[in-house]
Design an enzyme around this catalytic site. Structure first.
Site, mmCIF file in Angstrom:
data_model
loop_
_atom_site.group_PDB
_atom_site.id
_atom_site.type_symbol
_atom_site.label_atom_id
_atom_site.label_comp_id
_atom_site.label_asym_id
_atom_site.label_seq_id
_atom_site.Cartn_x
_atom_site.Cartn_y
_atom_site.Cartn_z
ATOM 1 N N ASN A 108 0.734 -1.041 -0.155
ATOM 2 C CA ASN A 108 -0.121 -0.040 -0.108
ATOM 3 C C ASN A 108 0.854 1.197 -0.067
ATOM 4 O OD1 ASN A 108 0.491 -1.096 2.653
ATOM 5 N ND2 ASN A 108 -0.339 0.667 3.405
ATOM 6 N N GLN A 125 -5.223 -3.003 -2.033
ATOM 7 C CA GLN A 125 -4.555 -2.013 -3.208
ATOM 8 C C GLN A 125 -4.592 -2.726 -4.570
ATOM 9 O OE1 GLN A 125 -3.330 1.225 -2.760
ATOM 10 N NE2 GLN A 125 -4.217 1.075 -0.564
ATOM 11 N N CYS A 170 -3.568 4.938 7.370
ATOM 12 C CA CYS A 170 -4.050 4.521 8.909
ATOM 13 C C CYS A 170 -3.127 4.850 9.911
ATOM 14 C CB CYS A 170 -4.081 2.875 8.622
ATOM 15 S SG CYS A 170 -5.378 2.296 7.655
#
Length: 403
Positions: free
Chosen positions: A159, A187, A334
């Site tokens: 990612n 992804q 995140c």
């Protein structure tokens, strides 16, 4: 209008998907209800399930288990498969080994670390400086003690730096040895071909908001023979694996987004690859010392370009670009707001300063050549300003000196 180059975090919803989503939101019914309105909602859920299954190569639509997103799907796969492989208990596990890499998304890494606290034996599979799995070493580790191995989990594409992994080779070996294989394909969906049956995986995570679908809906592709122990308990929906009232609008919009990004995948990937390569060449030409992370060409996601800029703080670059109307990222959304070097870059062998100088540029359906050129025009000045500011302490200023 800001130029959005952070599709890897969340991709804006195309008009076609938004139309489907808003139409479905106007309807009301629980798809588990027995009345006609409820059963009509159930039919729309099942049609969405079939559309997604067909797009990702599932053998049947029953292999699509809807979840609230990628994080839940990863948790269900790792914890549920581990428990099933150990007779539903954490006590004295007979198959304690969990194989994975240290460049996985935190939804996988934190789940694995949680299992380790409860007795799992985590085996870290090595990656090279581009983030690609050492396949020979990984297969040797997989074959070393399959009877004691609960599962192996390897992401399809990273990612942060976009590196693609050799899924089919892992899937073939895992299937031969009877070891469950989980893929985080969050992804990869919509950028590279995904064929769940051909890969031979046991479970595969996908989610909607990375491809222009709504936030809050995802899916775990789950082989028909797999029965992970549930980590949520309730009404027994989704093959008894994931309880909870199904999000009809989310599922229907998810399916619409999947069909949109996979229907012309080859052309879409070619367009994004062209923009990506234009961006990479432009950055390397315009900014002294800029270093591409991950592999070049077909070894990385079509929409991903990731650089480190020695002498810069990643946040300084982000805010400098943001002030000029360019939305980018230092890495995984995140981990946003957490001032620490990327675990992915550290696992690839970078030192902390290099890992903290990163910037990710991720492209999508609405990215144009003009957007790329605007970034290239703004970036040299932003890098120069960031270098003058220099690297700062990993500890926020307001915390420095605090006990």
């Amino acid at each position: 209008m800001p130029i959005y180059l952070d599709h890897a975090a969340t991709s804006p919803m195309p008009a076609e998907v938004l139309e489907v989503y808003t139409r479905e939101l106007a309807r009301r019914a629980n798809p588990s209800a027995l009345h006609a309105v409820g059963q009509a909602a159930r039919m729309r859920i099942e049609e969405a399930r079939e559309d997604i299954a067909r797009a990702v190569g599932a053998a049947t639509s029953s292999e699509v288990i809807f979840t609230s997103g990628g994080t839940e799907a990863d948790n269900l796969a790792l914890k549920g498969l581990y428990l099933t492989r150990n007779n539903g208990s954490f006590d004295a596990p007979t198959r304690p080994r969990v194989l994975t890499t240290r460049i996985e998304h935190h939804a996988v890494l934190d789940s694995v670390d949680w299992l380790a606290d409860l007795g799992a034996e985590v085996v870290d599979l090595e990656v090279d400086s581009t983030g690609r799995l050492d396949l020979e070493a990984a297969l040797a580790e997989l074959r070393r003690d399959p009877e004691a191995t609960a599962l192996i989990s390897v992401m399809a594409a990273n990612n942060e730096i976009g590196t693609l992994q050799p899924l089919r080779e892992i899937g073939q070996a895992a299937a031969e040895l009877g070891v469950p294989f989980h893929i985080d394909a969050v992804q990869a969906l919509g950028q590279i071909p995904l064929d769940f049956a051909e890969i031979g995986a046991t479970a595969m995570t996908i989610t909607a908001h990375k491809i222009g679908g709504p936030v809050g809906i995802g899916a775990l592709l789950l082989d028909r023979s797999a029965a992970p122990t549930p980590i949520l308990h309730g009404g027994g929906q989704e093959r008894g694996v994931r309880s909870g009232t199904l999000d009809v609008a989310g599922a229907v919009a998810f399916a619409a987004a999947v069909e949109l990004v996979t229907g012309d995948l080859e052309a879409r990937a070619a367009r994004l690859s062209g923009l990506r390569d234009r961006l990479i060449a432009g950055v390397e030409s315009a900014v002294d010392g800029a270093r591409l992370s991950g592999p070049r060409g077909q070894g990385r996601l079509p929409a991903n370009a990731h650089f480190t800029f020695p002498g810069c703080e990643g946040d300084s670059l982000l805010f400098g670009l943001d002030a000029r109307g360019l939305a980018t990222s230092t890495g995984s959304a995140c981990s946003a707001g957490v001032s620490r070097p990327s675990h992915v870059l550290l696992a690839c062998g970078m030192d902390e300063d290099a890992a903290r100088s990163a910037q990710r540029f991720s492209l999508g359906h609405d990215t144009t050549e003009d957007d790329v050129d605007a970034l290239l025009a703004a970036l040299p000045e932003v890098v120069e300003q960031a270098r003058r500011a220099g690297m700062v302490s990993a500890t926020p200023r307001w915390m420095q000196g605090a006990s």
